[in-house]
Design a protein around this motif. Structure first.
Motif, PDB file in Angstrom:
ATOM      1  N   VAL A  92       0.372  -9.688 -18.395  1.00  0.00           N
ATOM      2  CA  VAL A  92       0.282  -8.790 -17.245  1.00  0.00           C
ATOM      3  C   VAL A  92      -0.058  -7.378 -17.706  1.00  0.00           C
ATOM      4  O   VAL A  92       0.670  -6.774 -18.489  1.00  0.00           O
ATOM      5  N   ARG A  93      -1.171  -6.858 -17.222  1.00  0.00           N
ATOM      6  CA  ARG A  93      -1.571  -5.485 -17.513  1.00  0.00           C
ATOM      7  C   ARG A  93      -1.209  -4.539 -16.367  1.00  0.00           C
ATOM      8  O   ARG A  93      -0.984  -3.346 -16.584  1.00  0.00           O
ATOM      9  N   ALA A  94      -1.148  -5.060 -15.140  1.00  0.00           N
ATOM     10  CA  ALA A  94      -0.766  -4.246 -13.978  1.00  0.00           C
ATOM     11  C   ALA A  94      -0.242  -5.169 -12.896  1.00  0.00           C
ATOM     12  O   ALA A  94      -0.716  -6.300 -12.731  1.00  0.00           O
ATOM     13  N   ALA A  95       0.757  -4.681 -12.158  1.00  0.00           N
ATOM     14  CA  ALA A  95       1.337  -5.436 -11.045  1.00  0.00           C
ATOM     15  C   ALA A  95       1.689  -4.449  -9.939  1.00  0.00           C
ATOM     16  O   ALA A  95       2.403  -3.470 -10.177  1.00  0.00           O
ATOM     17  N   ALA A  96       1.184  -4.696  -8.744  1.00  0.00           N
ATOM     18  CA  ALA A  96       1.385  -3.765  -7.640  1.00  0.00           C
ATOM     19  C   ALA A  96       2.561  -4.181  -6.763  1.00  0.00           C
ATOM     20  O   ALA A  96       2.990  -5.333  -6.766  1.00  0.00           O
ATOM     21  N   LEU A  97       3.065  -3.207  -6.004  1.00  0.00           N
ATOM     22  CA  LEU A  97       4.202  -3.427  -5.108  1.00  0.00           C
ATOM     23  C   LEU A  97       3.712  -3.720  -3.693  1.00  0.00           C
ATOM     24  O   LEU A  97       2.660  -3.246  -3.272  1.00  0.00           O
ATOM     25  N   ASN A  98       4.532  -4.486  -2.965  1.00  0.00           N
ATOM     26  CA  ASN A  98       4.230  -4.845  -1.587  1.00  0.00           C
ATOM     27  C   ASN A  98       5.505  -4.878  -0.751  1.00  0.00           C
ATOM     28  O   ASN A  98       6.612  -4.996  -1.289  1.00  0.00           O
ATOM     29  N   ASN A  99       5.331  -4.834   0.567  1.00  0.00           N
ATOM     30  CA  ASN A  99       6.481  -4.985   1.458  1.00  0.00           C
ATOM     31  C   ASN A  99       7.211  -6.295   1.218  1.00  0.00           C
ATOM     32  O   ASN A  99       8.437  -6.368   1.336  1.00  0.00           O
TER      33      ASN A  99
ATOM     34  N   VAL B  40      -8.257  -1.324  16.573  1.00  0.00           N
ATOM     35  CA  VAL B  40      -7.128  -0.472  16.222  1.00  0.00           C
ATOM     36  C   VAL B  40      -6.391  -1.099  15.042  1.00  0.00           C
ATOM     37  O   VAL B  40      -6.069  -2.287  15.066  1.00  0.00           O
ATOM     38  N   VAL B  41      -6.145  -0.310  14.023  1.00  0.00           N
ATOM     39  CA  VAL B  41      -5.361  -0.740  12.865  1.00  0.00           C
ATOM     40  C   VAL B  41      -4.048   0.015  12.881  1.00  0.00           C
ATOM     41  O   VAL B  41      -4.033   1.252  12.850  1.00  0.00           O
ATOM     42  N   THR B  42      -2.934  -0.699  12.954  1.00  0.00           N
ATOM     43  CA  THR B  42      -1.623  -0.056  12.913  1.00  0.00           C
ATOM     44  C   THR B  42      -1.144   0.041  11.471  1.00  0.00           C
ATOM     45  O   THR B  42      -1.616  -0.675  10.591  1.00  0.00           O
ATOM     46  N   GLY B  43      -0.179   0.933  11.229  1.00  0.00           N
ATOM     47  CA  GLY B  43       0.345   1.086   9.871  1.00  0.00           C
ATOM     48  C   GLY B  43      -0.754   1.352   8.868  1.00  0.00           C
ATOM     49  O   GLY B  43      -0.758   0.820   7.755  1.00  0.00           O
ATOM     50  N   ALA B  44      -1.698   2.233   9.245  1.00  0.00           N
ATOM     51  CA  ALA B  44      -2.961   2.326   8.519  1.00  0.00           C
ATOM     52  C   ALA B  44      -2.873   2.994   7.158  1.00  0.00           C
ATOM     53  O   ALA B  44      -3.840   2.944   6.398  1.00  0.00           O
TER      54      ALA B  44
ATOM     55  N   ASP C 143      -2.701  -5.684  13.437  1.00  0.00           N
ATOM     56  CA  ASP C 143      -1.359  -5.120  13.527  1.00  0.00           C
ATOM     57  C   ASP C 143      -0.489  -5.544  12.349  1.00  0.00           C
ATOM     58  O   ASP C 143      -0.268  -6.733  12.132  1.00  0.00           O
ATOM     59  N   VAL C 144       0.005  -4.560  11.610  1.00  0.00           N
ATOM     60  CA  VAL C 144       0.979  -4.846  10.555  1.00  0.00           C
ATOM     61  C   VAL C 144       2.310  -4.164  10.847  1.00  0.00           C
ATOM     62  O   VAL C 144       3.192  -4.129  10.003  1.00  0.00           O
ATOM     63  N   ALA C 145       2.455  -3.631  12.067  1.00  0.00           N
ATOM     64  CA  ALA C 145       3.657  -2.865  12.409  1.00  0.00           C
ATOM     65  C   ALA C 145       4.552  -3.578  13.398  1.00  0.00           C
ATOM     66  O   ALA C 145       5.772  -3.627  13.234  1.00  0.00           O
ATOM     67  N   GLY C 146       3.979  -4.131  14.479  1.00  0.00           N
ATOM     68  CA  GLY C 146       4.813  -4.703  15.529  1.00  0.00           C
ATOM     69  C   GLY C 146       5.524  -3.606  16.301  1.00  0.00           C
ATOM     70  O   GLY C 146       4.981  -2.531  16.543  1.00  0.00           O
TER      71      GLY C 146
ATOM     72  N   VAL D 156      -1.788 -10.344  13.940  1.00  0.00           N
ATOM     73  CA  VAL D 156      -0.590  -9.704  13.385  1.00  0.00           C
ATOM     74  C   VAL D 156      -0.217 -10.335  12.057  1.00  0.00           C
ATOM     75  O   VAL D 156      -0.248 -11.551  11.888  1.00  0.00           O
ATOM     76  N   ALA D 157       0.123  -9.457  11.082  1.00  0.00           N
ATOM     77  CA  ALA D 157       0.528  -9.931   9.757  1.00  0.00           C
ATOM     78  C   ALA D 157       1.689  -9.115   9.215  1.00  0.00           C
ATOM     79  O   ALA D 157       1.888  -9.033   8.008  1.00  0.00           O
ATOM     80  N   GLY D 158       2.457  -8.494  10.098  1.00  0.00           N
ATOM     81  CA  GLY D 158       3.596  -7.706   9.638  1.00  0.00           C
ATOM     82  C   GLY D 158       4.409  -7.224  10.814  1.00  0.00           C
ATOM     83  O   GLY D 158       3.960  -7.273  11.973  1.00  0.00           O
ATOM     84  N   ALA D 159       5.601  -6.749  10.513  1.00  0.00           N
ATOM     85  CA  ALA D 159       6.509  -6.329  11.579  1.00  0.00           C
ATOM     86  C   ALA D 159       7.425  -5.203  11.098  1.00  0.00           C
ATOM     87  O   ALA D 159       8.617  -5.187  11.393  1.00  0.00           O
TER      88      ALA D 159
END
Length: 344
Positions: free
Chosen positions: A34-41, A175-179, A241-244, A263-266
């Protein structure tokens, strides 16, 4: 090797940085340094058990149900293949690669995701990770840095899946939420690249970064859901929508006949009331989208090889600084991805 080991659901204290055995690749698998690993919700939500279960939304669970502990998290991985298992083409050894983090319900290009490294199997918050040889994509010659490559899989893969499933494309207004978040900013970039007109919902502090990513207009989320809805009186073709949260009920009447809500998030609230009549009387499609298919990821890998897509990196941390990185992720408020990387 050293790894961040999640010992159970809970707060940051459930993460332990400790020495563990280096994994060995079995048949059809490769080991990636592993050279790099990113963070996610999903890292935070899995740690806290925030996904709930069918019929019990408050139950502690991962995104696909119970999580087997201990677990090494981290779904976003870029690195170098340093070992191959039986049956794997030896030419992969030494290759710089991007890892597709998904597990799928079948072998085809349109298979659905049913798991994720860092959740259903050990992931990239470690020195090495073992994955299927068919899940690594050769990045030889890519102009992207390790950090930029690592920013792609979960966020940009999720965004690509949303756009594909909702059929969002050229000439449409979306419209993109949580942009300003990882998936949100990826949606702005990818939708713009596909010719869509993007209206982005975010906080004023990140408006500049979101405009730079391609949004033609930025809507101030802090003004409230009704204010956002009022800003699009002529309606929109789609919402990504990633916010809900309360934005669903307020903005749904602004979606044009035959439009789509994907939708892919809340992050703003998972349980929401809305008027079903606004859905069926206007033939609006409500689409759930979790991650990507292998075909979506292959297209994303092509973009990474050519440099057609360039993720925004908000901050870099050393591999042993995951708690500080998660604190920045949760409270820093900067647009773009946060990455653990060996590079400065």
């Amino acid at each position: 090797m050293h790894a961040w080991v999640l010992t159970g659901h809970g707060g940051p204290e459930t993460l332990e940085y400790r020495e563990v055995d280096r994994p060995e690749p079995g048949p059809g698998r490769v080991r990636v340094e592993v050279r790099a690993a990113a963070l996610n919700n999903t890292d935070v939500w899995t740690r806290t058990g925030a996904y709930g279960l069918p019929g019990d939304p408050d139950a502690a669970a991962g995104w696909r149900g119970p999580v087997a502990f201990p677990r090494i998290q981290g779904g976003d991985v870029a690195g170098v293949v340093d070992a191959t298992g039986p049956g794997v083409d030896g030419d992969l050894h030494g290759r710089r690669v991007l890892v597709d983090p998904g597990f799928y319900d079948g072998p085809g290009p349109d298979a659905h995701p049913v798991g994720l490294i860092g959740s259903e199997a050990d992931g990239g918050f470690a020195g090495y990770v073992v994955v299927g040889a068919d899940r690594v994509h050769d990045m030889t010659g890519s102009p992207l840095s390790d950090a930029e490559l690592a920013a792609l899989p979960v966020a940009y893969g999720t965004a690509a899946g949303m756009l594909e499933r909702a059929g969002i494309g050229s000439g449409e207004t979306v419209v993109v939420t949580g942009a300003s978040g990882g998936v949100g900013l990826a949606l702005v970039q990818l939708a713009t690249a596909r010719g869509a007109r993007v209206l982005a919902v975010t906080s004023p502090r990140n408006a500049g970064a979101v405009r730079s990513a391609g949004a033609v207009e930025v809507l101030d989320r802090s003004g409230g859901a009704d204010a956002v809805a009022a800003a699009v009186p002529d309606g929109v073709d789609a919402v990504a929508d990633v916010a809900g949260g309360d934005l669903v009920a307020a903005l749904l009447p602004r979606v044009r006949d035959g439009g789509r809500w994907v939708v892919a998030g809340a992050v703003a609230g998972p349980v929401v009331p809305f008027d079903l009549r606004r859905l069926y009387l206007h033939n609006i499609s409500l689409i759930g989208s979790s991650m990507h298919t292998p075909a979506h990821f292959e297209r994303l890998a092509d973009d990474a090889r050519s440099g057609a897509v360039r993720p925004v990196i908000a901050a870099r941390f050393a591999p042993d600084a995951l708690p500080a990185a998660q604190e920045e992720f949760l409270h820093g408020g900067r647009a773009g991805k946060i990455v653990l990387t060996r590079q400065a």
